[in-house]
Design an enzyme around this catalytic site. Structure first.
Site, PDB file in Angstrom:
ATOM      1  N   GLU A  60      -5.310  -5.132  10.984  1.00  0.00           N
ATOM      2  CA  GLU A  60      -4.279  -4.111  11.136  1.00  0.00           C
ATOM      3  C   GLU A  60      -4.521  -3.322  12.419  1.00  0.00           C
ATOM      4  O   GLU A  60      -5.324  -2.370  12.423  1.00  0.00           O
ATOM      5  CB  GLU A  60      -4.337  -3.136   9.958  1.00  0.00           C
ATOM      6  N   GLU A  79      -6.622   4.557   8.136  1.00  0.00           N
ATOM      7  CA  GLU A  79      -6.416   5.975   7.782  1.00  0.00           C
ATOM      8  C   GLU A  79      -7.671   6.568   7.140  1.00  0.00           C
ATOM      9  O   GLU A  79      -7.836   7.787   7.098  1.00  0.00           O
ATOM     10  CB  GLU A  79      -5.180   6.096   6.874  1.00  0.00           C
ATOM     11  N   GLY A  91       2.795  -1.199   4.319  1.00  0.00           N
ATOM     12  CA  GLY A  91       2.801   0.214   3.939  1.00  0.00           C
ATOM     13  C   GLY A  91       4.205   0.681   3.632  1.00  0.00           C
ATOM     14  O   GLY A  91       4.739   0.495   2.540  1.00  0.00           O
ATOM     15  N   GLY A  92       4.861   1.293   4.621  1.00  0.00           N
ATOM     16  CA  GLY A  92       6.164   1.924   4.434  1.00  0.00           C
ATOM     17  C   GLY A  92       7.199   1.045   3.741  1.00  0.00           C
ATOM     18  O   GLY A  92       7.941   1.512   2.868  1.00  0.00           O
ATOM     19  N   SER A 119       3.482  -2.362  10.372  1.00  0.00           N
ATOM     20  CA  SER A 119       4.942  -2.362  10.544  1.00  0.00           C
ATOM     21  C   SER A 119       5.605  -3.685  10.146  1.00  0.00           C
ATOM     22  O   SER A 119       6.586  -4.096  10.761  1.00  0.00           O
ATOM     23  CB  SER A 119       5.312  -1.981  11.984  1.00  0.00           C
ATOM     24  N   ASN A 162       0.858  -1.189   0.000  1.00  0.00           N
ATOM     25  CA  ASN A 162       0.000   0.000   0.000  1.00  0.00           C
ATOM     26  C   ASN A 162       0.895   1.241   0.000  1.00  0.00           C
ATOM     27  O   ASN A 162       1.509   1.554   1.022  1.00  0.00           O
ATOM     28  CB  ASN A 162      -0.899  -0.039   1.246  1.00  0.00           C
ATOM     29  N   TRP A 163       0.959   1.911  -1.120  1.00  0.00           N
ATOM     30  CA  TRP A 163       1.859   3.062  -1.235  1.00  0.00           C
ATOM     31  C   TRP A 163       1.288   4.327  -0.611  1.00  0.00           C
ATOM     32  O   TRP A 163       1.971   5.342  -0.529  1.00  0.00           O
ATOM     33  CB  TRP A 163       2.195   3.304  -2.716  1.00  0.00           C
ATOM     34  N   LYS A 164       0.025   4.296  -0.227  1.00  0.00           N
ATOM     35  CA  LYS A 164      -0.621   5.472   0.387  1.00  0.00           C
ATOM     36  C   LYS A 164      -0.410   6.709  -0.499  1.00  0.00           C
ATOM     37  O   LYS A 164      -0.421   6.590  -1.715  1.00  0.00           O
ATOM     38  CB  LYS A 164      -0.098   5.686   1.808  1.00  0.00           C
ATOM     39  N   HIS A 222      -9.476   0.973   5.489  1.00  0.00           N
ATOM     40  CA  HIS A 222      -8.148   1.178   6.086  1.00  0.00           C
ATOM     41  C   HIS A 222      -8.292   2.136   7.261  1.00  0.00           C
ATOM     42  O   HIS A 222      -9.114   3.062   7.224  1.00  0.00           O
ATOM     43  CB  HIS A 222      -7.185   1.742   5.046  1.00  0.00           C
ATOM     44  N   GLY A 246       2.557   2.038  10.787  1.00  0.00           N
ATOM     45  CA  GLY A 246       3.514   3.129  10.606  1.00  0.00           C
ATOM     46  C   GLY A 246       4.241   3.536  11.878  1.00  0.00           C
ATOM     47  O   GLY A 246       4.874   4.591  11.914  1.00  0.00           O
TER      48      GLY A 246
HETATM   49  C1  PEP Z   1      -0.739  -0.090   6.010  1.00  0.00           C
HETATM   50  O1  PEP Z   1      -0.685   0.911   5.352  1.00  0.00           O
HETATM   51  O2  PEP Z   1      -1.731  -0.812   5.904  1.00  0.00           O
HETATM   52  C2  PEP Z   1       0.352  -0.441   6.918  1.00  0.00           C
HETATM   53  C3  PEP Z   1       0.275  -1.556   7.566  1.00  0.00           C
HETATM   54  O3  PEP Z   1       1.403   0.456   7.028  1.00  0.00           O
HETATM   55  P1  PEP Z   1       2.856   0.147   7.660  1.00  0.00           P
HETATM   56  O4  PEP Z   1       3.335  -1.158   7.053  1.00  0.00           O
HETATM   57  O5  PEP Z   1       3.698   1.301   7.247  1.00  0.00           O
HETATM   58  O6  PEP Z   1       2.694   0.016   9.128  1.00  0.00           O
END
Ligand code: PEP
Length: 250
Positions: free
Chosen positions: A164, A96, A229-230, A208, A10-12, A94, A170
């Site tokens: 999640e 966010e 994500g990251g 994470s 997920n590049w957000k 999500h 993050g």
């Molecule tokens: C996400 O965006 O769903 C996520 C889990 O982010 P991260 O891996 O950065 O915690």
């Protein structure tokens, strides 16, 4: 059970045209690994990335969609538009979106219905906040999110669920094995009771995930993928997570 892990990036709100080279390299290097790989770039990159990924096994997805098929919704994107741009999946619910945009479960359910109407496979995210976990509310919160975010139409359609924990997204914090196993057992039980044991979506963990912990997370019973994500933004960070699925049983 699905027989391959799904590793979703997920590049957000990250990525411009120059980032297409990252997708191209991930596609090339994923060929020698067993996982299904999906990328969720910002909507602006979808058609360009669809071109770059043509002929590869990489799945392309959107990060959200509107609940309506079309209309006067300035700034929004419909599921059909995502499909038209080359997506076959969409992330919905999500944290966010749930917390940053105050999206309640009922709206997530309507978005899932819109995704299904457009022929997109939804990844539906659920997860508790730190306050809810510390208050002993994790199980009721996850149960309510499942009951209220998953519409009946999912009974005969492919979909995925991603657990999640909001406090792990993050932050560099990752849920413990016991916390993940408890959540996954709950999700599996819920899906069996509501839809029947034959409904076997990928159950993803997100929060994470990185090279150093992916192998351990993916090997946990019932975990059949990761939403990242990251660590999905660079080839160097994402490929070891994809490779970790090779040695983890599904
Ligand atoms: C996400 O965006 O769903 C996520 C889990 O982010 P991260 O891996 O950065 O915690």
């Amino acid at each position: 059970m699905p027989h391959r892990h799904l590793i979703a990036g997920n590049w957000k709100m990250n990525g411009v045209k120059a980032s297409l080279a990252v997708a191209e390299a991930i596609a090339a290097q994923s060929r020698s690994h067993s996982a299904r790989v999906a990328l969720f770039p910002p909507a602006t990159l979808l058609p360009l990335m669809a071109d770059v990924l043509k002929g590869t096994d990489i799945i392309l997805g959107g990060q959200d969609c509107h609940h309506a098929d079309s209309g006067a919704y300035t700034g929004d994107i419909s599921a059909a538009m995502l499909k038209d741009a080359g997506a076959s999946m969409v992330i919905l619910g999500h944290s966010e979106r749930r917390h940053g945009h105050l999206e309640p479960c009922a709206l997530v359910a309507r978005k899932v219905q819109a995704a299904l109407r457009a022929g997109l496979e939804p990844i539906i995210c659920i997860g508790e906040t730190l306050d809810q976990r510390q208050g002993g509310l994790t199980i009721p919160v996850l149960s309510r999110q499942l009951a209220d975010s998953l519409p009946d139409e999912l009974a005969d359609r492919p979909f995925q669920v991603s657990y999640e924990p909001v406090w792990a997204i993050g932050t560099g914090l990752i849920a413990s094995d016991a916390q993940i196993l408890e959540a996954f057992a709950l999700i599996r039980r819920y899906l069996d009771q509501r839809f029947g044991a034959h409904v076997a979506p990928h159950l993803l963990y997100g929060g994470s995930v990185k090279a150093s912990n992916a192998g351990q997370v993916l090997a946990l019973e019932g975990v059949s993928g990761a939403l990242v994500g990251g660590a999905s933004l660079t080839v160097e960070d994402f490929m070891p997570i994809i490779a970790a699925a090779d040695i983890a049983p599904v």
